[in-house]
Enzyme design. Sequence first.
Site, mmCIF file in Angstrom:
data_model
loop_
_atom_site.group_PDB
_atom_site.id
_atom_site.type_symbol
_atom_site.label_atom_id
_atom_site.label_comp_id
_atom_site.label_asym_id
_atom_site.label_seq_id
_atom_site.Cartn_x
_atom_site.Cartn_y
_atom_site.Cartn_z
ATOM 1 N N ASP A 13 0.808 -1.224 0.000
ATOM 2 C CA ASP A 13 0.000 0.000 0.000
ATOM 3 C C ASP A 13 0.844 1.279 0.000
ATOM 4 O OD1 ASP A 13 -2.214 -1.663 0.110
ATOM 5 O OD2 ASP A 13 -2.247 -1.647 2.298
ATOM 6 N N LYS A 16 1.822 2.111 -5.197
ATOM 7 C CA LYS A 16 2.362 1.553 -6.454
ATOM 8 C C LYS A 16 1.448 1.859 -7.640
ATOM 9 C CE LYS A 16 2.339 -2.470 -4.368
ATOM 10 N NZ LYS A 16 2.084 -2.077 -2.977
ATOM 11 N N LYS A 18 -0.703 4.246 -8.166
ATOM 12 C CA LYS A 18 -0.659 5.641 -8.609
ATOM 13 C C LYS A 18 0.564 5.885 -9.493
ATOM 14 C CE LYS A 18 0.639 10.209 -7.403
ATOM 15 N NZ LYS A 18 0.551 11.465 -6.702
ATOM 16 N N GLY A 40 -4.629 -4.202 -3.734
ATOM 17 C CA GLY A 40 -5.594 -3.153 -4.086
ATOM 18 C C GLY A 40 -4.771 -1.951 -4.477
ATOM 19 N N HIS A 41 -4.742 -1.636 -5.764
ATOM 20 C CA HIS A 41 -3.924 -0.534 -6.265
ATOM 21 C C HIS A 41 -4.834 0.609 -6.686
ATOM 22 C CE1 HIS A 41 -0.353 -3.458 -7.206
ATOM 23 N NE2 HIS A 41 -0.721 -3.449 -5.952
ATOM 24 N N THR A 42 -4.667 1.754 -6.015
ATOM 25 C CA THR A 42 -5.581 2.880 -6.226
ATOM 26 C C THR A 42 -4.986 3.911 -7.177
ATOM 27 O OG1 THR A 42 -6.128 2.557 -3.900
ATOM 28 C CG2 THR A 42 -7.061 4.508 -4.970
ATOM 29 N N GLN A 224 1.932 -6.066 -3.160
ATOM 30 C CA GLN A 224 2.377 -6.175 -1.770
ATOM 31 C C GLN A 224 3.673 -5.367 -1.584
ATOM 32 O OE1 GLN A 224 1.371 -9.553 -3.304
ATOM 33 N NE2 GLN A 224 -0.553 -8.563 -2.807
HETATM 34 P P1 GDP Z 1 -0.765 0.339 -3.577
HETATM 35 O O1 GDP Z 1 -1.377 -0.942 -3.114
HETATM 36 O O2 GDP Z 1 0.710 0.380 -3.343
HETATM 37 O O3 GDP Z 1 -1.105 0.691 -4.997
HETATM 38 O O4 GDP Z 1 -1.384 1.482 -2.656
HETATM 39 P P2 GDP Z 1 -2.927 1.627 -2.206
HETATM 40 O O5 GDP Z 1 -3.713 2.114 -3.358
HETATM 41 O O6 GDP Z 1 -3.406 0.399 -1.522
HETATM 42 O O7 GDP Z 1 -2.793 2.697 -1.071
HETATM 43 C C1 GDP Z 1 -2.293 3.978 -1.300
HETATM 44 C C2 GDP Z 1 -3.367 4.994 -0.908
HETATM 45 O O8 GDP Z 1 -2.810 6.269 -0.779
HETATM 46 C C3 GDP Z 1 -4.466 5.134 -1.945
HETATM 47 O O9 GDP Z 1 -5.656 5.475 -1.313
HETATM 48 C C4 GDP Z 1 -3.967 6.283 -2.809
HETATM 49 O O10 GDP Z 1 -5.006 6.970 -3.465
HETATM 50 C C5 GDP Z 1 -3.326 7.157 -1.770
HETATM 51 N N1 GDP Z 1 -2.174 7.943 -2.198
HETATM 52 C C6 GDP Z 1 -1.218 7.621 -3.112
HETATM 53 N N2 GDP Z 1 -0.276 8.578 -3.122
HETATM 54 C C7 GDP Z 1 -0.637 9.499 -2.210
HETATM 55 C C8 GDP Z 1 -0.043 10.713 -1.747
HETATM 56 O O11 GDP Z 1 1.030 11.137 -2.160
HETATM 57 N N3 GDP Z 1 -0.726 11.394 -0.777
HETATM 58 C C9 GDP Z 1 -1.908 10.967 -0.260
HETATM 59 N N4 GDP Z 1 -2.489 11.689 0.685
HETATM 60 N N5 GDP Z 1 -2.478 9.832 -0.682
HETATM 61 C C10 GDP Z 1 -1.845 9.104 -1.634
HETATM 62 P P1 IMO Z 2 -0.954 -4.180 -2.225
HETATM 63 O O1 IMO Z 2 -0.505 -4.732 -3.551
HETATM 64 C C1 IMO Z 2 -0.952 -4.620 2.115
HETATM 65 C C2 IMO Z 2 -1.035 -8.682 3.724
HETATM 66 C C3 IMO Z 2 -2.292 -9.121 4.446
HETATM 67 C C4 IMO Z 2 -1.696 -10.121 5.424
HETATM 68 C C5 IMO Z 2 -0.596 -10.785 4.603
HETATM 69 C C6 IMO Z 2 -1.014 -12.090 3.958
HETATM 70 O O2 IMO Z 2 -2.246 -3.460 -2.274
HETATM 71 O O3 IMO Z 2 0.154 -3.401 -1.582
HETATM 72 P P2 IMO Z 2 -2.614 -12.791 1.946
HETATM 73 O O4 IMO Z 2 -3.966 -12.326 1.551
HETATM 74 O O5 IMO Z 2 -1.548 -12.548 0.947
HETATM 75 O O6 IMO Z 2 -2.623 -14.188 2.448
HETATM 76 O O7 IMO Z 2 -2.224 -11.906 3.246
HETATM 77 O O8 IMO Z 2 -0.238 -9.854 3.610
HETATM 78 N N1 IMO Z 2 -1.278 -8.172 2.343
HETATM 79 C C7 IMO Z 2 -1.190 -6.876 2.010
HETATM 80 N N2 IMO Z 2 -0.996 -5.782 2.776
HETATM 81 N N3 IMO Z 2 -1.082 -4.487 0.772
HETATM 82 C C8 IMO Z 2 -1.253 -5.571 0.001
HETATM 83 O O9 IMO Z 2 -1.239 -5.509 -1.356
HETATM 84 C C9 IMO Z 2 -1.364 -6.837 0.613
HETATM 85 N N4 IMO Z 2 -1.576 -8.096 0.155
HETATM 86 C C10 IMO Z 2 -1.500 -8.896 1.232
HETATM 87 O O10 IMO Z 2 -2.917 -8.046 5.085
HETATM 88 O O11 IMO Z 2 -1.087 -9.444 6.490
HETATM 89 MG MG MG Z 3 -2.895 -1.597 -1.821
#
Ligand code: GDP
Ligand code: IMO
Ligand code: MG
Length: 423
Positions: A13, A16, A18, A40-42, A224
Amino acid sequence: MQVDVLLGLQWGDEGKGKIVDVFCPKYDLIARFQGGPNAGHTLEFDNKKFVLNTIPSGIFNDGTLNLIGGGVVIDPIILKRELDNLRTSGFDPVGKGTLVLARKAHLILPTHQLLDAASESKMGAGKIGSTLKGIGPTYMDKTGRNGLRVGDTTLPDFQERYERLKAKHLEILSHYGEIPDFSEKEAAFMEAIDFIKTIPHVDAEHLVNNYLKEGKRVLAEGAQGTLLDIDFGSYPFVTSSNTTTAGACTGLGIAPNKIGAVYGIFKAYATRVGGGPFPTELDDETGEKLRQIGHEFGATTGRSRRTGWIDIPALKYAIMLNGVSELIMMKADVLDAFEKIKVCTHYKHNGQTIDYMPYEIITNQAEPVLEEVAGWNQDITGIRSKDEIPTALKNYIAYLEKALEVPIKYLSVGPDRIQTIEL
Ligand code: GDP
Ligand code: IMO
Ligand code: MG
């Protein structure tokens, strides 16, 4: 040509999705190499927000092909739902031909999810905190040589193969207790299998290597984060794939000497969702402030993310494992409200000061040694160029670059595409 890799350096999270979206116009191919719909990639642009689970984050750029690589595990129901949602919003990658699936990618069955849930509930308080998407059991079948792959869906005996694997799962599940009814899920699965047959299936290792031969640009998208890597993360509180650069090689069929730039993404602080060690965790008001300002709730499960200060020893470990050549710092704006920021420089462990993550971190939490640095304490979300960066933030960047020994090349100051600054 070489394959550039973009991956998370913390516990996932990092942002990535973005950055892949920002970078993708420069690339001909974006390839997800591991993980599955636990991700979950936002992405945010033009006042729209999308969360992608299986589909690579280059999907909104028409000129880019998106590959779901062989190292990925695919839940056909979730993939179909993602594509249905995109179509509702006016994007149709299947119609446009901008999405392809690796024949060698493994399939997540409904019974894999039941196994995930049964295994987690049996573990009680010591549970991993899995997203319950069936990731672990699917990779277990892959390495146990029982799995079903995308390419199998077009074989005449696919149904028999499915029934055989299901029967094995039901046998195991019967030892856990009563098996929940999954007939609806099974029907949805079969419908989704028919649907994914309409997406081109490719021999991904040839596709990627041919792209390189033709001089086309390829970016591998990680899911991840490094500290969730099956081999080098905080085992057993990890996911079941290699989230590191090595995973891009095995997940896509690229030789190690074909790896180009490695972009390592990290947040200006730290988060973790699920169980496991987190040395800099803030179980207090400051942690809550980071969670609220940073909207630290899971993109996939909605779970509350644990929050804490940035951890230099952990980042250095991740940089070493991945061969990171360029850093990208995300969510700096979340620290706007802080007069002072803390940085973990070392750990105290068994009476000693150390600068690496000890093996015993699982049973004996390392205590962080924190250094305080000045915050910038002003709104940076409107900044669009490096000249506008406040001095205290410039100092924080310089401080981190010195400690991490890798340049920070991009800074993110908000979730939108346009809130990205090249340094
Ligand atoms: P990923 O899994 O690595 O793609 O990241 P996620 O999407 O799970 O989580 C990143 C969160 O932070 C999302 O809600 C994005 O919209 C948000 N985000 C990304 N970059 C920034 C930033 O620079 N500032 C803020 N405030 N939010 C961000
Ligand atoms: P992105 O790509 C954050 C964490 C789960 C748990 C552990 C194992 O959005 O960064 P699993 O479902 O793989 O058996 O869970 O890994 N986990 C993540 N935490 N971002 C993720 O993906 C994750 N994918 C799995 O919360 O601790
Ligand atoms: Mg994520």
